[in-house]
Design a protein around this motif. Structure first.
Motif, PDB file in Angstrom:
ATOM      1  N   GLU A   1       9.290  14.629   2.329  1.00 13.26           N
ATOM      2  CA  GLU A   1       8.276  15.640   2.035  1.00 13.26           C
ATOM      3  C   GLU A   1       7.319  15.183   0.944  1.00 13.26           C
ATOM      4  O   GLU A   1       6.244  15.735   0.782  1.00 13.26           O
ATOM      5  N   CYS A   2       7.681  14.163   0.185  1.00 21.83           N
ATOM      6  CA  CYS A   2       6.894  13.721  -0.968  1.00 21.83           C
ATOM      7  C   CYS A   2       5.918  12.593  -0.651  1.00 21.83           C
ATOM      8  O   CYS A   2       5.388  11.970  -1.566  1.00 21.83           O
ATOM      9  N   LEU A   3       5.648  12.337   0.610  1.00 19.87           N
ATOM     10  CA  LEU A   3       4.774  11.222   0.970  1.00 19.87           C
ATOM     11  C   LEU A   3       3.365  11.406   0.415  1.00 19.87           C
ATOM     12  O   LEU A   3       2.811  12.501   0.440  1.00 19.87           O
ATOM     13  N   ALA A   4       2.807  10.311  -0.094  1.00 25.94           N
ATOM     14  CA  ALA A   4       1.435  10.303  -0.612  1.00 25.94           C
ATOM     15  C   ALA A   4       0.923   8.872  -0.542  1.00 25.94           C
ATOM     16  O   ALA A   4       1.671   7.935  -0.213  1.00 25.94           O
ATOM     17  N   VAL A   5      -0.336   8.693  -0.852  1.00 24.97           N
ATOM     18  CA  VAL A   5      -0.951   7.365  -0.897  1.00 24.97           C
ATOM     19  C   VAL A   5      -0.844   6.879  -2.341  1.00 24.97           C
ATOM     20  O   VAL A   5      -1.408   7.493  -3.249  1.00 24.97           O
ATOM     21  N   VAL A   6      -0.092   5.811  -2.548  1.00 30.52           N
ATOM     22  CA  VAL A   6       0.105   5.260  -3.891  1.00 30.52           C
ATOM     23  C   VAL A   6      -0.494   3.866  -3.945  1.00 30.52           C
ATOM     24  O   VAL A   6      -0.077   2.980  -3.195  1.00 30.52           O
ATOM     25  N   ASP A   7      -1.477   3.691  -4.807  1.00 24.97           N
ATOM     26  CA  ASP A   7      -2.186   2.413  -4.950  1.00 24.97           C
ATOM     27  C   ASP A   7      -2.621   1.854  -3.592  1.00 24.97           C
ATOM     28  O   ASP A   7      -2.457   0.676  -3.301  1.00 24.97           O
ATOM     29  N   GLY A   8      -3.138   2.750  -2.738  1.00 26.15           N
ATOM     30  CA  GLY A   8      -3.687   2.358  -1.447  1.00 26.15           C
ATOM     31  C   GLY A   8      -2.679   2.248  -0.321  1.00 26.15           C
ATOM     32  O   GLY A   8      -3.043   1.989   0.818  1.00 26.15           O
ATOM     33  N   VAL A   9      -1.397   2.466  -0.594  1.00 24.20           N
ATOM     34  CA  VAL A   9      -0.353   2.374   0.436  1.00 24.20           C
ATOM     35  C   VAL A   9       0.015   3.782   0.889  1.00 24.20           C
ATOM     36  O   VAL A   9       0.597   4.562   0.117  1.00 24.20           O
ATOM     37  N   ALA A  10      -0.323   4.110   2.141  1.00 23.82           N
ATOM     38  CA  ALA A  10      -0.060   5.442   2.687  1.00 23.82           C
ATOM     39  C   ALA A  10       1.422   5.647   2.965  1.00 23.82           C
ATOM     40  O   ALA A  10       2.192   4.692   3.102  1.00 23.82           O
TER      41      ALA A  10
END
Length: 97
Positions: A63-72
């Motif tokens: 549920e915590c998925l996000a884009v971190v430093d350009g990595v989806a």
């Protein structure tokens, strides 16, 4: 709803969530920092666009998925914060291109 317990020995860091500077401390996860924000939403679902936020905090529920430093589709509960890190909330379907 959530607040950080104070730890005077933790190094202060700055990360950027959707372009906004946010204070964090070494040893925290990105998900923990996002839960303290006025809107803890990390993503919206691909089909209906329903908001989702960190839930299990141990890498099981996604549920915590996000884009971190350009990595989806990064599991933010598994990523420790780094100074200058850029996080973007992930909306809808992820692009494969």
């Amino acid at each position: 709803m959530f607040r950080k317990l104070s730890d005077p020995s933790a190094q202060a860091l700055t990360l950027y969530i959707d372009g906004q500077a946010v204070a964090a401390h070494a040893g925290e996860t990105v998900a923990a920092v996002m839960l303290r924000q006025p809107s803890p939403v990390t993503r919206t679902t691909p089909v209906q666009g329903n908001p989702r936020a960190p839930y299990c905090m141990m890498g099981v529920c996604f549920e915590c998925l996000a884009v971190v430093d350009g990595v989806a589709s990064t599991q933010t509960c598994m990523v420790p914060v780094r100074d200058g890190m850029h996080v973007e909330r992930q909306h809808g379907k992820r692009s494969v291109a």
